[in-house]
Scaffold this motif. Structure first.
Motif, PDB file in Angstrom:
ATOM      1  N   LEU A  26       0.826  -1.199   0.000  1.00 26.85           N
ATOM      2  CA  LEU A  26       0.000   0.000   0.000  1.00 26.85           C
ATOM      3  C   LEU A  26       0.863   1.252   0.000  1.00 26.85           C
ATOM      4  N   THR A  27       0.376   2.288  -0.656  1.00 24.63           N
ATOM      5  CA  THR A  27       1.030   3.596  -0.581  1.00 24.63           C
ATOM      6  C   THR A  27       0.752   4.176   0.806  1.00 24.63           C
ATOM      7  N   PRO A  28       1.451   5.232   1.199  1.00 26.90           N
ATOM      8  CA  PRO A  28       1.156   5.844   2.508  1.00 26.90           C
ATOM      9  C   PRO A  28      -0.315   6.269   2.655  1.00 26.90           C
ATOM     10  N   LEU A  29      -0.887   6.870   1.641  1.00 26.01           N
ATOM     11  CA  LEU A  29      -2.290   7.267   1.705  1.00 26.01           C
ATOM     12  C   LEU A  29      -3.204   6.042   1.812  1.00 26.01           C
ATOM     13  N   GLU A  30      -2.901   5.009   1.059  1.00 27.92           N
ATOM     14  CA  GLU A  30      -3.687   3.781   1.122  1.00 27.92           C
ATOM     15  C   GLU A  30      -3.587   3.128   2.499  1.00 27.92           C
ATOM     16  N   THR A  31      -2.426   3.236   3.129  1.00 24.54           N
ATOM     17  CA  THR A  31      -2.237   2.679   4.471  1.00 24.54           C
ATOM     18  C   THR A  31      -3.148   3.377   5.473  1.00 24.54           C
ATOM     19  N   ILE A  32      -3.244   4.693   5.371  1.00 21.50           N
ATOM     20  CA  ILE A  32      -4.142   5.445   6.264  1.00 21.50           C
ATOM     21  C   ILE A  32      -5.586   5.025   6.002  1.00 21.50           C
ATOM     22  N   ALA A  33      -5.974   4.980   4.737  1.00 24.35           N
ATOM     23  CA  ALA A  33      -7.339   4.579   4.386  1.00 24.35           C
ATOM     24  C   ALA A  33      -7.618   3.154   4.853  1.00 24.35           C
ATOM     25  N   SER A  34      -6.661   2.268   4.711  1.00 25.23           N
ATOM     26  CA  SER A  34      -6.828   0.881   5.133  1.00 25.23           C
ATOM     27  C   SER A  34      -7.094   0.800   6.634  1.00 25.23           C
ATOM     28  N   GLY A  35      -6.419   1.642   7.392  1.00 25.60           N
ATOM     29  CA  GLY A  35      -6.654   1.671   8.843  1.00 25.60           C
ATOM     30  C   GLY A  35      -8.098   1.999   9.178  1.00 25.60           C
ATOM     31  N   TRP A  36      -8.686   2.927   8.420  1.00 29.28           N
ATOM     32  CA  TRP A  36     -10.090   3.281   8.657  1.00 29.28           C
ATOM     33  C   TRP A  36     -11.020   2.178   8.171  1.00 29.28           C
ATOM     34  N   ILE A  37     -10.650   1.529   7.083  1.00 32.08           N
ATOM     35  CA  ILE A  37     -11.456   0.402   6.590  1.00 32.08           C
ATOM     36  C   ILE A  37     -11.489  -0.708   7.638  1.00 32.08           C
ATOM     37  N   VAL A  38     -10.347  -0.999   8.222  1.00 29.69           N
ATOM     38  CA  VAL A  38     -10.269  -2.042   9.246  1.00 29.69           C
ATOM     39  C   VAL A  38     -11.170  -1.696  10.432  1.00 29.69           C
ATOM     40  N   GLN A  39     -11.256  -0.409  10.766  1.00 31.93           N
ATOM     41  CA  GLN A  39     -12.070   0.011  11.909  1.00 31.93           C
ATOM     42  C   GLN A  39     -13.568   0.054  11.600  1.00 31.93           C
ATOM     43  N   HIS A  40     -13.920  -0.205  10.346  1.00 35.53           N
ATOM     44  CA  HIS A  40     -15.328  -0.218   9.941  1.00 35.53           C
ATOM     45  C   HIS A  40     -15.680  -1.528   9.239  1.00 35.53           C
ATOM     46  N   PRO A  41     -15.697  -2.633   9.988  1.00 37.09           N
ATOM     47  CA  PRO A  41     -16.012  -3.921   9.360  1.00 37.09           C
ATOM     48  C   PRO A  41     -17.422  -3.967   8.771  1.00 37.09           C
ATOM     49  N   GLU A  42     -18.302  -3.090   9.233  1.00 33.90           N
ATOM     50  CA  GLU A  42     -19.667  -3.060   8.689  1.00 33.90           C
ATOM     51  C   GLU A  42     -19.685  -2.647   7.221  1.00 33.90           C
ATOM     52  N   TYR A  43     -18.582  -2.104   6.716  1.00 35.21           N
ATOM     53  CA  TYR A  43     -18.505  -1.681   5.316  1.00 35.21           C
ATOM     54  C   TYR A  43     -17.801  -2.699   4.423  1.00 35.21           C
ATOM     55  N   HIS A  44     -17.252  -3.746   4.999  1.00 39.00           N
ATOM     56  CA  HIS A  44     -16.440  -4.677   4.221  1.00 39.00           C
ATOM     57  C   HIS A  44     -17.204  -5.326   3.073  1.00 39.00           C
ATOM     58  N   ASP A  45     -18.455  -5.678   3.292  1.00 40.82           N
ATOM     59  CA  ASP A  45     -19.239  -6.284   2.203  1.00 40.82           C
ATOM     60  C   ASP A  45     -19.392  -5.307   1.037  1.00 40.82           C
ATOM     61  N   ALA A  46     -19.629  -4.042   1.338  1.00 35.95           N
ATOM     62  CA  ALA A  46     -19.783  -3.024   0.284  1.00 35.95           C
ATOM     63  C   ALA A  46     -18.477  -2.824  -0.481  1.00 35.95           C
ATOM     64  N   LEU A  47     -17.349  -3.007   0.199  1.00 37.51           N
ATOM     65  CA  LEU A  47     -16.042  -2.793  -0.423  1.00 37.51           C
ATOM     66  C   LEU A  47     -15.533  -4.012  -1.194  1.00 37.51           C
ATOM     67  N   ALA A  48     -16.111  -5.154  -0.920  1.00 33.54           N
ATOM     68  CA  ALA A  48     -15.621  -6.403  -1.513  1.00 33.54           C
ATOM     69  C   ALA A  48     -15.965  -6.545  -2.993  1.00 33.54           C
ATOM     70  N   ASP A  49     -17.008  -5.878  -3.446  1.00 34.07           N
ATOM     71  CA  ASP A  49     -17.478  -6.026  -4.832  1.00 34.07           C
ATOM     72  C   ASP A  49     -17.478  -4.654  -5.506  1.00 34.07           C
ATOM     73  N   THR A  50     -16.442  -4.381  -6.277  1.00 36.34           N
ATOM     74  CA  THR A  50     -16.284  -3.067  -6.908  1.00 36.34           C
ATOM     75  C   THR A  50     -17.450  -2.736  -7.828  1.00 36.34           C
ATOM     76  N   GLU A  51     -17.867  -3.677  -8.651  1.00 40.68           N
ATOM     77  CA  GLU A  51     -18.953  -3.388  -9.598  1.00 40.68           C
ATOM     78  C   GLU A  51     -20.252  -3.055  -8.874  1.00 40.68           C
ATOM     79  N   ALA A  52     -20.552  -3.789  -7.824  1.00 43.09           N
ATOM     80  CA  ALA A  52     -21.760  -3.491  -7.038  1.00 43.09           C
ATOM     81  C   ALA A  52     -21.617  -2.135  -6.351  1.00 43.09           C
ATOM     82  N   ALA A  53     -20.413  -1.822  -5.887  1.00 41.51           N
ATOM     83  CA  ALA A  53     -20.174  -0.532  -5.232  1.00 41.51           C
ATOM     84  C   ALA A  53     -20.407   0.626  -6.193  1.00 41.51           C
TER      85      ALA A  53
END
Length: 142
Positions: A26-53
């Protein structure tokens, strides 16, 4: 100034989620974003499918939280705090984090004030008012 489209933002977060799942680099910016993604597991399903997103509707009348907006606001706030812009946002964050004993909750408090500032700017047609934003944060610190 870079102005990503809605699809750009959604792809950005979906790609980070997928890279994180595969333990990718991950780039530095992606690392920061990844940290927030990890803290929001309720969004993981929405993030798992790019086309559906890309097709998902998060309009107010749908009554669903927009995970991409939420994560974008976390990222914006993290950047604001890192450069203390507008001046005073870092001190407000530190005080809120202490007050709520949670950096994440402090972000959510800031997010509410940031959302109000953006809404007011859009409604009035005036530029965002950084000073009123800081004042709103200071009110939350009491």
């Amino acid at each position: 100034m870079f102005t990503p489209s809605q699809h750009d933002v959604r792809r950005f977060f979906c790609e980070i989620y997928q890279k994180t799942q595969k333990h990718g680099i991950l780039t530095p910016l992606e690392t920061i974003a990844s940290g927030w993604i990890v803290q929001h597991p309720e969004y993981h399903d929405a993030l798992a499918d790019t086309e559906a997103a890309l097709q998902a509707d998060y309009s107010v009348d749908q009554g669903k939280t927009n995970p991409f907006l939420h994560l974008s606001m976390h990222l914006t706030i993290a950047e604001q705090i890192s450069v203390d812009q507008p001046k005073g946002v870092r001190a407000a964050f530190q005080q809120l984090a202490h007050q709520f004993n949670s950096e994440h909750e402090a972000h959510h408090q800031i997010m509410e004030a940031l959302g109000e500032m953006i809404w007011t700017s859009q409604r009035t047609g005036h530029p965002p008012d950084g000073q009123s934003y800081i004042e709103a944060l200071q009110m939350r610190c009491r």
